[in-house]
Design an enzyme around this catalytic site. Structure first.
Site, PDB file in Angstrom:
ATOM      1  N   ASP A  12      27.583 -10.913 -10.080  1.00  0.00           N
ATOM      2  CA  ASP A  12      28.063  -9.937 -11.057  1.00  0.00           C
ATOM      3  C   ASP A  12      29.453  -9.421 -10.686  1.00  0.00           C
ATOM      4  OD1 ASP A  12      27.960  -8.270 -13.258  1.00  0.00           O
ATOM      5  OD2 ASP A  12      25.984  -7.478 -12.755  1.00  0.00           O
ATOM      6  N   ASP A  13      30.403  -9.501 -11.624  1.00  0.00           N
ATOM      7  CA  ASP A  13      31.715  -8.835 -11.478  1.00  0.00           C
ATOM      8  C   ASP A  13      32.573  -9.363 -10.334  1.00  0.00           C
ATOM      9  OD1 ASP A  13      30.676  -7.255 -13.488  1.00  0.00           O
ATOM     10  OD2 ASP A  13      31.252  -5.370 -12.603  1.00  0.00           O
ATOM     11  N   CYS A  33      29.111  -8.022 -19.379  1.00  0.00           N
ATOM     12  CA  CYS A  33      27.886  -8.593 -18.812  1.00  0.00           C
ATOM     13  C   CYS A  33      26.970  -9.186 -19.881  1.00  0.00           C
ATOM     14  CB  CYS A  33      27.128  -7.518 -18.038  1.00  0.00           C
ATOM     15  SG  CYS A  33      28.009  -6.857 -16.609  1.00  0.00           S
ATOM     16  N   HIS A  47      21.733  -9.637 -19.083  1.00  0.00           N
ATOM     17  CA  HIS A  47      22.180  -8.270 -18.826  1.00  0.00           C
ATOM     18  C   HIS A  47      20.987  -7.427 -18.398  1.00  0.00           C
ATOM     19  CE1 HIS A  47      24.487  -4.452 -20.260  1.00  0.00           C
ATOM     20  NE2 HIS A  47      24.716  -4.730 -18.992  1.00  0.00           N
ATOM     21  N   ASP A  71      29.776 -13.642 -13.943  1.00  0.00           N
ATOM     22  CA  ASP A  71      29.778 -13.457 -15.403  1.00  0.00           C
ATOM     23  C   ASP A  71      31.158 -13.121 -15.970  1.00  0.00           C
ATOM     24  OD1 ASP A  71      29.706 -10.958 -14.208  1.00  0.00           O
ATOM     25  OD2 ASP A  71      28.039 -10.201 -15.395  1.00  0.00           O
ATOM     26  N   HIS A  72      32.032 -12.552 -15.154  1.00  0.00           N
ATOM     27  CA  HIS A  72      33.414 -12.268 -15.556  1.00  0.00           C
ATOM     28  C   HIS A  72      34.155 -11.810 -14.319  1.00  0.00           C
ATOM     29  CE1 HIS A  72      31.692  -8.319 -15.429  1.00  0.00           C
ATOM     30  NE2 HIS A  72      30.898  -8.607 -16.440  1.00  0.00           N
TER      31      HIS A  72
END
Length: 525
Positions: free
Chosen positions: A43-44, A83, A143, A328-329
């Site tokens: 994540d992130d 997300c 998410h 995810d990003h």
């Protein structure tokens, strides 16, 4: 009699040889023994990690190790920089501009199934489950959030044989840093409750991610009859940036470099709504503390990746297991006066993406061509020897695994809906990033050969009209809600002069107000 017995023996040898040959053929060609899949979602995580160059000081020995064993995609981008929308796109294979999910949504359960085109779609985990795989998941895959923040999970329960800790509570309880660490009395102004950072005085074992990875490691080592599709979600480095002290100790403050920043960077670009976050960090002189905390969170996540890789090796099944790792990003840490993600610029869309497929990938290989995380679903299906479903908008990267210079048809497309239901789209090619904002017809173009920080918007430079035309045509061909007539309109709220664009009435950062202190919301900590 001897002749008959000898003849029978020869026949038995022939039949045995034929069965053996058919078995080998079935294994090699028909995929009788399907590969396992280890699907690691982080994540992130932005491009600061070692294999992507990034900041240059990130300590990520396990991601470095994975890069040495796999193919690293150095120009990979998310389908949407949020997300919910990114993960839904990855798991369904459907481009966000088609599904309409281009931002975060906060419901619990798979309510995205109410979208007509997604109602009956076969998600990637359902694809493998329907073809004989045991499908397991733990942590954040769709998410999801964990207690004590919020407890929710947008995964479809029908896709998983088991979810750790449970499909309704997808992550273990996450401990937090002490209040005096994250909210010292000296802070001026206010910020959102989860925009916090600081060390936790506890062992790794107390962290939610450590517990999730412990469960996943057990499952990797366990013997089973079916092939395995195991999805493990690692929540850090998602904020709050609070991890054990030892990871902060890896990054002394006096060794934290200044980021390359252009003052008033937004004067020729989109002026977003998060400049107040940046003002809070500047006024409280916390920028290097936040960089330290984010790097510490990256190193903590890296340690969890290492535990997964160790478990796979110890299982004896590494030679028959496909490993994919993705985030995810990305994440802004003050670049372009932005924090978190939620933009169409490089720091929000560029992501780690690794593929390790035994017998296919060349260890240590690098692909610099632009790819999308939408390519995840078709790639896994392709590597497992199945036919790619027609609904997948991405393309298998197997040709790039075999030849890093193989031609790609499209740029990486990213879509996002900003507050106020305002939507924009970005195309990232091998050299340029092109952005189009629907509501005001603003365009941005950045040349990554000469401007990797995206400081200078070249969209209105007449010498690049041909480049802009190509991107416009690609955008219209891939995003049905965008029309060429609208794209040709002058940007509203901007002035174009001498090949450059500037914001009308631009407010420099020095005049951006400090956010007021917000009321505390105990439910999110």
């Amino acid at each position: 009699m001897d002749l008959f017995e000898n003849h029978g023996m020869e026949m038995r040898k022939f039949v045995y040889s034929l069965v053996l040959l058919l078995s080998v053929f079935s294994f090699l060609v028909l995929g009788a023994k399907q590969p396992n899949v280890l699907f690691i979602a982080i994540d992130d995580m932005n491009d600061w990690i070692g294999p992507l160059g990034g900041l240059g000081i990130a300590k990520t020995p396990n991601l470095d190790r994975l890069a040495a064993e796999s193919t690293t995609f150095t120009n990979a981008h998310c389908a949407s920089p949020a997300c919910a929308s990114s993960r839904l796109a990855n798991m369904t294979g459907v481009q966000p501009s088609k599904s309409g999910v281009m931002q975060n949504v906060w419901y619990d359960g798979p309510k995205w199934r109410e979208i007509p085109m997604l109602e009956k779609i076969e998600t990637v985990e359902q694809f493998f489950k329907n073809r004989g795989y045991e499908t397991l998941a733990g942590g954040k895959i769709y998410h999801s959030l964990a207690p004590p923040w919020l407890t929710s999970n947008q995964a479809d329960p029908d896709g998983w044989d088991f979810y750790y800790p449970s499909v309704s509570v997808p992550m273990p309880h996450q401990i937090s840093a002490p209040e005096k660490v994250i909210n010292p009395d000296s802070f001026k102004g206010g910020r959102l409750k989860w925009f916090t950072w600081g060390p936790i005085q506890a062992a790794d074992e107390k962290m939610a991610d450590h517990q999730t990875v412990g469960w996943a490691s057990y499952e990797l080592k366990r013997s089973r009859e079916k092939p395995l599709y195991l999805a493990c979600g690692i929540f850090r480095p998602h904020m709050p940036w609070e991890v054990p002290q030892k990871y902060f100790d890896l990054y002394p403050l006096d060794e934290i470099p200044d980021l390359e920043i252009l003052e008033n960077d937004l004067e020729d670009a989109l002026v977003h709504a998060r400049r107040g976050w940046h003002k809070f960090v500047l006024e409280n002189k916390e920028w290097k503390h936040v960089i330290q905390a984010y790097l510490a969170s990256i190193s903590f996540a890296d340690a969890q990746v290492g535990r997964l890789l160790d478990a796979l090796e110890e299982s004896g099944k590494a030679h028959e297991t496909i490993v994919v790792l993705w985030s995810d990003h990305g994440m802004h840490i003050g670049e372009k006066e932005n924090w978190e993600k939620f933009t169409l610029w490089e720091e929000a869309t560029r992501v780690p993406f690794f593929v390790k497929a035994p017998g296919v990938t060349k260890p240590g290989s690098v692909v610099s061509q632009s790819v999308s995380l939408l390519d995840l679903y078709p790639t896994l299906v392709d590597l497992a020897g199945f036919e790619i479903p027609d609904h997948c908008d991405g393309a298998s990267v197997v040709p790039l695994l075999e030849d890093p210079n193989a031609e790609r048809e499209h740029s990486a497309l990213t879509s996002f809906t900003y507050p106020g239901n305002k939507t924009g789209h970005a195309l990232r090619g091998n050299r340029y990033r092109y952005i189009y904002y629907e509501w005001n017809s603003l365009e941005e173009l950045y040349d990554h050969d000469s401007d990797p920080n995206e400081f200078t918007n070249l969209a209105y430079d007449p010498t690049l009209a041909g480049v802009i035309e190509q991107f416009r045509n690609e955008m219209v061909s891939r995003v049905s809600r965008v029309s060429l007539d609208e794209m040709l309109e002058r940007p509203s709220g901007y002035t174009v002069s001498n090949g450059r664009v500037s914001v009308d009435g631009f407010i420099p950062m020095a005049r951006v107000p400090l956010p007021k202190e917000r009321p505390k919301k105990e439910s999110i900590r």
